[in-house]
Design a protein around this motif. Structure first.
Motif, PDB file in Angstrom:
ATOM      1  N   VAL A   1      17.063  67.614  52.260  1.00  0.00           N
ATOM      2  CA  VAL A   1      17.053  66.599  51.214  1.00  0.00           C
ATOM      3  C   VAL A   1      16.795  65.230  51.835  1.00  0.00           C
ATOM      4  O   VAL A   1      15.992  64.445  51.331  1.00  0.00           O
ATOM      5  N   ARG A   2      17.453  64.958  52.944  1.00  0.00           N
ATOM      6  CA  ARG A   2      17.298  63.660  53.609  1.00  0.00           C
ATOM      7  C   ARG A   2      15.847  63.420  54.042  1.00  0.00           C
ATOM      8  O   ARG A   2      15.288  62.356  53.796  1.00  0.00           O
ATOM      9  N   GLU A   3      15.240  64.406  54.681  1.00  0.00           N
ATOM     10  CA  GLU A   3      13.870  64.236  55.164  1.00  0.00           C
ATOM     11  C   GLU A   3      12.875  64.150  54.004  1.00  0.00           C
ATOM     12  O   GLU A   3      11.955  63.332  54.029  1.00  0.00           O
ATOM     13  N   LEU A   4      13.057  64.975  52.982  1.00  0.00           N
ATOM     14  CA  LEU A   4      12.165  64.909  51.823  1.00  0.00           C
ATOM     15  C   LEU A   4      12.301  63.558  51.115  1.00  0.00           C
ATOM     16  O   LEU A   4      11.298  62.958  50.729  1.00  0.00           O
ATOM     17  N   ALA A   5      13.534  63.080  50.967  1.00  0.00           N
ATOM     18  CA  ALA A   5      13.755  61.775  50.330  1.00  0.00           C
ATOM     19  C   ALA A   5      13.043  60.677  51.118  1.00  0.00           C
ATOM     20  O   ALA A   5      12.405  59.794  50.528  1.00  0.00           O
ATOM     21  N   ALA A   6      13.115  60.743  52.449  1.00  0.00           N
ATOM     22  CA  ALA A   6      12.451  59.736  53.281  1.00  0.00           C
ATOM     23  C   ALA A   6      10.936  59.805  53.115  1.00  0.00           C
ATOM     24  O   ALA A   6      10.266  58.772  52.985  1.00  0.00           O
TER      25      ALA A   6
ATOM     26  N   SER B   1      15.659  58.006  46.731  1.00  0.00           N
ATOM     27  CA  SER B   1      17.034  58.182  47.184  1.00  0.00           C
ATOM     28  C   SER B   1      17.323  59.664  47.414  1.00  0.00           C
ATOM     29  O   SER B   1      16.669  60.538  46.822  1.00  0.00           O
ATOM     30  N   GLU B   2      18.282  59.923  48.266  1.00  0.00           N
ATOM     31  CA  GLU B   2      18.694  61.312  48.489  1.00  0.00           C
ATOM     32  C   GLU B   2      19.225  61.920  47.205  1.00  0.00           C
ATOM     33  O   GLU B   2      19.000  63.100  46.934  1.00  0.00           O
ATOM     34  N   GLN B   3      19.900  61.128  46.401  1.00  0.00           N
ATOM     35  CA  GLN B   3      20.425  61.620  45.126  1.00  0.00           C
ATOM     36  C   GLN B   3      19.286  62.054  44.205  1.00  0.00           C
ATOM     37  O   GLN B   3      19.346  63.124  43.597  1.00  0.00           O
ATOM     38  N   SER B   4      18.230  61.247  44.110  1.00  0.00           N
ATOM     39  CA  SER B   4      17.077  61.613  43.272  1.00  0.00           C
ATOM     40  C   SER B   4      16.438  62.900  43.763  1.00  0.00           C
ATOM     41  O   SER B   4      16.082  63.770  42.964  1.00  0.00           O
ATOM     42  N   MET B   5      16.282  63.010  45.079  1.00  0.00           N
ATOM     43  CA  MET B   5      15.658  64.212  45.632  1.00  0.00           C
ATOM     44  C   MET B   5      16.526  65.439  45.386  1.00  0.00           C
ATOM     45  O   MET B   5      16.017  66.510  45.038  1.00  0.00           O
TER      46      MET B   5
ATOM     47  N   ILE C   1      18.593  65.946  42.961  1.00  0.00           N
ATOM     48  CA  ILE C   1      18.468  66.299  41.543  1.00  0.00           C
ATOM     49  C   ILE C   1      17.139  67.005  41.308  1.00  0.00           C
ATOM     50  O   ILE C   1      17.081  68.030  40.623  1.00  0.00           O
ATOM     51  N   ARG C   2      16.076  66.496  41.899  1.00  0.00           N
ATOM     52  CA  ARG C   2      14.744  67.084  41.714  1.00  0.00           C
ATOM     53  C   ARG C   2      14.714  68.531  42.229  1.00  0.00           C
ATOM     54  O   ARG C   2      14.077  69.395  41.636  1.00  0.00           O
ATOM     55  N   LEU C   3      15.407  68.755  43.347  1.00  0.00           N
ATOM     56  CA  LEU C   3      15.429  70.095  43.949  1.00  0.00           C
ATOM     57  C   LEU C   3      16.472  71.009  43.315  1.00  0.00           C
ATOM     58  O   LEU C   3      16.486  72.199  43.598  1.00  0.00           O
ATOM     59  N   GLY C   4      17.333  70.447  42.486  1.00  0.00           N
ATOM     60  CA  GLY C   4      18.393  71.250  41.870  1.00  0.00           C
ATOM     61  C   GLY C   4      19.493  71.614  42.844  1.00  0.00           C
ATOM     62  O   GLY C   4      20.162  72.628  42.697  1.00  0.00           O
ATOM     63  N   VAL C   5      19.682  70.750  43.841  1.00  0.00           N
ATOM     64  CA  VAL C   5      20.695  70.985  44.871  1.00  0.00           C
ATOM     65  C   VAL C   5      21.989  70.318  44.429  1.00  0.00           C
ATOM     66  O   VAL C   5      21.989  69.142  44.076  1.00  0.00           O
ATOM     67  N   PRO C   6      23.118  71.061  44.454  1.00  0.00           N
ATOM     68  CA  PRO C   6      24.397  70.449  44.085  1.00  0.00           C
ATOM     69  C   PRO C   6      24.710  69.264  45.000  1.00  0.00           C
ATOM     70  O   PRO C   6      24.423  69.290  46.183  1.00  0.00           O
ATOM     71  N   GLN C   7      25.311  68.266  44.414  1.00  0.00           N
ATOM     72  CA  GLN C   7      25.625  67.053  45.203  1.00  0.00           C
ATOM     73  C   GLN C   7      27.101  66.979  45.506  1.00  0.00           C
ATOM     74  O   GLN C   7      27.938  67.260  44.801  1.00  0.00           O
TER      75      GLN C   7
END
Length: 157
Positions: A135-140, A145-149, A151-157
């Motif tokens: 998530v961190r690398e994709l967001a970068a 934001s990591e939060q947006s990414m 959510i986009r990936l459907g990964v629990p936060q």
């Protein structure tokens, strides 16, 4: 303002490389974007009609917000212009949670549109196909934001 299909074509043209340039999209749609200093932290942005503007609208964003936040706000306001121009009236002001006086459904639609602009599925799938799954690398890479990414990936936060 251009038609929805013409706007989507302009957006697709700007999604050929990441990170997607939101100001470039706005400008191609005839919308001017302004960074506003000194706004309260809880005010993210607004879109306002401008009959003298080629696109008929101007977008204002909080200069003091982080770049990833400003990018999402610009994409969100582009969503309002493309999807809801008839609802803008004298302007839509969004708080830090991108809430306005509009219905939750309208705001959710603008948020989904913003995510579609900033994180196009085909480019996201390309990255994942190359083994980039953090998530961190994709967001970068997408400059979101990591939060947006997440959510986009459907990964629990």
């Amino acid at each position: 303002m251009v038609s929805i299909s013409a706007a989507l074509e302009i957006i697709r043209e700007h999604q050929q490389s990441i990170p997607v340039q939101t100001v470039g999209i706005a400008n191609a749609l005839g919308i001017k974007v302004y960074k506003v200093p000194g706004w309260p932290a809880d005010l993210s942005g607004m879109v306002r009609k401008n009959v003298d503007s080629e696109g008929g609208f101007d977008i204002f964003v909080n200069q003091d917000h982080p770049e990833v936040r400003r990018r999402f706000t610009i994409a969100h306001e582009i969503g309002h212009v493309v999807l809801h121009p008839h609802l803008i009236g004298d302007g839509i002001t969004d708080d830090a949670l991108l809430r306005s006086g509009l219905s939750n459904a309208v705001e959710a639609q603008a948020n989904r549109f913003a995510a579609d602009i900033l994180m196009p599925r085909d480019k996201l799938n390309e990255c994942i196909g190359k083994g980039i799954t953090s998530v961190r690398e994709l967001a970068a890479r997408f400059n979101v934001s990591e939060q947006s990414m997440a959510i986009r990936l459907g990964v629990p936060q």
